[in-house]
Scaffold this motif. Structure first.
Motif, mmCIF file in Angstrom:
data_model
loop_
_atom_site.group_PDB
_atom_site.id
_atom_site.type_symbol
_atom_site.label_atom_id
_atom_site.label_comp_id
_atom_site.label_asym_id
_atom_site.label_seq_id
_atom_site.Cartn_x
_atom_site.Cartn_y
_atom_site.Cartn_z
ATOM 1 N N ASP A 283 -4.957 -1.632 -0.266
ATOM 2 C CA ASP A 283 -4.465 -2.783 0.484
ATOM 3 C C ASP A 283 -2.960 -2.961 0.354
ATOM 4 O OD1 ASP A 283 -7.055 -3.280 1.177
ATOM 5 O OD2 ASP A 283 -7.400 -4.813 -0.348
ATOM 6 N N GLN A 284 -2.424 -2.689 -0.833
ATOM 7 C CA GLN A 284 -1.014 -3.016 -1.090
ATOM 8 C C GLN A 284 -0.123 -1.812 -1.363
ATOM 9 O OE1 GLN A 284 -2.025 -6.350 -0.029
ATOM 10 N NE2 GLN A 284 0.040 -6.325 -0.817
ATOM 11 N N TYR A 286 0.110 -0.257 -4.142
ATOM 12 C CA TYR A 286 0.644 -0.411 -5.487
ATOM 13 C C TYR A 286 0.168 0.755 -6.356
ATOM 14 C CZ TYR A 286 1.535 -5.361 -4.310
ATOM 15 O OH TYR A 286 1.972 -6.527 -3.742
ATOM 16 N N ASN A 318 5.205 -10.211 -4.482
ATOM 17 C CA ASN A 318 4.103 -9.254 -4.587
ATOM 18 C C ASN A 318 3.015 -9.752 -5.529
ATOM 19 O OD1 ASN A 318 4.557 -6.371 -3.193
ATOM 20 N ND2 ASN A 318 6.541 -7.275 -3.675
ATOM 21 N N VAL A 321 1.004 -12.163 -3.553
ATOM 22 C CA VAL A 321 0.149 -11.519 -2.554
ATOM 23 C C VAL A 321 -1.099 -10.919 -3.187
ATOM 24 C CG1 VAL A 321 -0.011 -9.532 -1.007
ATOM 25 C CG2 VAL A 321 1.960 -11.044 -0.872
ATOM 26 N N VAL A 322 -0.969 -10.293 -4.357
ATOM 27 C CA VAL A 322 -2.096 -9.577 -4.948
ATOM 28 C C VAL A 322 -3.098 -10.517 -5.608
ATOM 29 C CG1 VAL A 322 -1.234 -9.128 -7.300
ATOM 30 C CG2 VAL A 322 -2.636 -7.418 -6.135
#
Length: 688
Positions: A283-284, A286, A318, A321-322
């Motif tokens: 999704d990110q 990362y 960030n 968001v997570v």
């Protein structure tokens, strides 16, 4: 001849990150290939790719095509001249089309006849005259499944094009590509250098872009990311969870990578790490971290495309968001645990496996039955295998797997542990999906291997059983992958299970559902056919595989032992002569009419060479039999390799097709026994 550097760049909107690497390689190869086809000489070719550009740099490129002579063949002489030797209309028309007279034409003489010939000297064109068209052709070769249009023009490309640069040395090559005129203007970094930059010399491309905050070289940008995340991970006391595909994707997303680290609440570590990793990666984009024991750390690294004056704001953004995404995973996990895995099995009746083969519940019940029988054959805990088989698909009904499909199997394992299922059941649930891809790990437990085999067999036998055999590239149920996975488990885990037995067990579990009466033989043929791909990937020669396939051993572990033995035999000094001799024996025996005697009558062995061969065969057979009793095919072939000289002597000194019918039949029997000695292992006559 003038030589210089050529730079071709296509500046675009952000390109699809997962496709960027392939697009760059295709563009580089296509342009280099077209330049070569059109008689340009050049040195090294370098591709560049970033989120907003595809570029190719060609070194030491000639400014002009090489001159060449083109041969144009005319009509055959018997057509070009009449009976009086005068040129025909066909000859005159051909000559006129080439701007010459028939008398000026040369003759082409071959072993197939004689023709009129015209050799035309073609002057090479300047690069500037042909390059725009070559660039257009190269772009058409790119793997773009869905091109798009933009603005009022008719040009189509994977993303809208803003700039085109074709620069040879310091000379701008004029031309129109995808509706955009060539210029020396390059797009800079979207935020750090929105005005872009201009390029005066093709060789300065990388440096010019670096001043515009763009690292154009994909490999250099990737290495910068790898080093940056490794440094940050070490500072945080962890290691990056390796994912080369993710690194490639992130490399394609940014033009000026800057690595930053962030934290998340360690309360989320109560959730199994797999869904947390999936949400951070997929999704990110990362990079999650773990410690040396493999435990997830409450931190991650991400790559930003900007050199911020206040990086803390980006980090906080960030982390913000997570947090809800991790909270979702936590909610799914806690909710799923309220219902046992076993109680979800009935719900699988609402999920269709295949309309003719029933639901996923039906499949699970068949897997349980087959896994139990396989486990008994392997001496494993049949109850564990049966229970794991019944529960192996149950997590498909959980919220976690519905949200994160990549976690199927692994979440079943975690939920089974939470339900206090018997020891070995949780691990077998996870392992039944293995191997998931080429090079993936295999089930560690025997029960897990039994369930994995049962699952793959159920799919293979079921789909073949309703006549949906894979054709060409179409393989919607991934039967080829299932077959290779099945073979890998049997071979690499050294399981002494026969394919015929496994197919019988699986077919019986369908209880009349299958319409294909040849399903067992069809599945066996399919699996036997997979051996070739399986061993070719390991570097085994095709003729070695074919030699073993000719004997059709259906025990994969046995097949493996034979393949490696024949591969080793192939390198022996005696191999070529014995392979040729076996081929000769096969040809001789194929022409025999009537029956060949089962036994050799030693009284009829009249020649010294055949007597010596018979004695050597007896000795080799005794030694080979001992080796074969231990399944040592390599030793058996080494023993049989001693027959080379007696076999050579036999063929040099003995006439097989003797006039005396009894002697002839006896010699045929001797050769048949020789052939059968080798056929116990493989048909070495097919070795090249």
């Amino acid at each position: 001849m003038q030589r210089d550097i050529l730079l071709v760049e296509i500046g675009t909107e952000e390109l699809p990150p997962k496709a960027l690497k392939g697009l760059s390689e295709a563009f580089t190869d296509a342009l280099a290939g077209l330049l070569s086809e059109h008689d340009f000489s050049f040195g090294a070719v370098t591709g560049f790719a970033s989120a907003r550009r595809l570029a190719v740099q060609v070194h030491e490129l000639t400014a002009t095509q090489a001159d060449k002579v083109v041969e144009k063949r005319g009509p055959a002489i018997n057509v070009a001249f009449d009976e009086q030797g005068q040129p025909t209309k066909a000859a005159e028309g051909w000559a006129r089309g080439n701007g010459i007279s028939v008398a000026e034409a040369e003759r082409l003489v071959t072993d197939k006849g004689e023709w009129l010939l015209y050799k035309a000297a073609v002057k090479g064109q300047p690069l500037a005259d042909v390059l725009p068209e070559l660039v257009r052709q190269a772009l058409k070769k790119l793997p773009i499944p869905k091109p798009m249009r933009w603005g009022a023009g008719s040009a189509q490309f994977i993303r809208p094009v803003h700039t085109v640069t074709m620069l040879y040395g310091n000379e701008l090559i004029a031309g129109d590509v995808l509706g955009v005129a060539s210029s020396n203007h390059l797009l800079g970094h979207r935020f750090h250098c929105p005005q872009g930059t201009s390029l005066s010399y093709a060789g300065d491309y990388e440096q010019a872009l670096e001043q515009a905050w763009v690292i154009a070289d994909f490999a250099k940008r990737r290495q910068r990311i790898v080093e940056a995340i490794a440094t940050l991970a070490a500072e945080l006391g962890g290691e990056v969870i390796q994912d080369d595909d993710l690194i490639d994707e992130v490399t394609a997303l940014v033009e000026w990578p800057v690595a930053l680290s962030a934290q998340f609440d360690d309360k989320f570590l109560a959730v199994p790490k797999e869904p947390l990793i999936v949400t951070m990666k997929d999704d990110q984009r990362y990079f999650p971290l773990h410690d040396k024991e493999g435990h997830l750390l409450p931190a991650f690294i991400f790559i930003t495309n900007i050199e911020s004056k206040d990086p803390q704001q980006i980090i906080l953004g960030n982390e913000k968001v997570v947090r809800p995404r991790l909270a979702d995973a936590q909610f799914f996990f806690e909710t799923d645990k309220k219902v046992s895995l076993h109680s979800r099995v009935d719900g699988l009746a609402n999920i269709l496996f295949q309309k003719e083969l029933g639901s996923v519940k039906d499949k699970s019940e068949r897997i349980a039955t087959v896994a139990e029988q396989i486990a008994k054959l392997l001496g494993a805990d049949a109850a564990v295998a049966a229970r794991a088989g019944l529960l192996c698909k149950a997590d498909l009904g959980t919220q976690m797997v519905l949200e994160f499909p990549e976690t199927q199997g692994v979440m079943g394992m975690h939920y089974a542990r939470h339900d206090n299922e018997a020891e070995g059941v949780p691990e077998a649930i996870f392992e039944h999906y293995l191997p998931r891809f080429a090079g993936d790990m295999l089930p560690a437990s025997t029960a897990g291997a039994a369930v994995a085999l049962a699952d793959k067999l159920d799919t293979l036998v079921g789909i073949f059983g309703i006549g949906q055999i894979p054709k060409g590239d179409r393989d919607p149920f991934a039967l080829r992958r299932s077959a290779i996975g099945l073979l890998r488990i049997l071979v690499e885990k050294k399981l002494t299970l026969d394919l015929v037995t496994l197919i019988d067990i699986a077919a019986d579990s369908f209880a009349g559902l299958l319409s294909n009466t040849d399903v067992k033989s069809d599945v066996l043929e399919f699996l036997m056919g997979r051996f070739r791909a399986f061993y070719q990937d390991q570097g085994i020669a095709v003729d070695v595989i074919q030699a073993v396939l000719a004997r059709r051993p259906t025990l994969p572990l046995d097949f493996d032992q034979r393949v490696h033995a024949v591969s080793a035999f192939r390198s022996l000094p005696a191999a070529d002569a014995l392979a040729a001799a076996n081929k000769r024996v096969s040809n001789i025996l194929a022409k025999v009419e009537g029956d060949i005697p089962d036994q050799v009558d030693e009284q009829l062995l009249t020649e010294a060479a055949e007597q010596q061969l018979a004695q050597a065969m007896k000795a080799a057979a005794r030694a080979a039999t001992v080796a074969l009793g231990n399944n040592d095919y390599s030793l058996a072939l080494n023993e049989l390799a001693a027959l080379q000289q007696p076999v050579d002597n036999f063929f040099e000194e003995v006439m097989v097709n003797a006039e005396d019918a009894n002697i002839r039949a006896n010699r045929q029997a001797l050769l048949n026994q020789l052939r059968e000695l080798f056929l116990q292992i493989a048909d070495i006559s097919v070795l090249n």
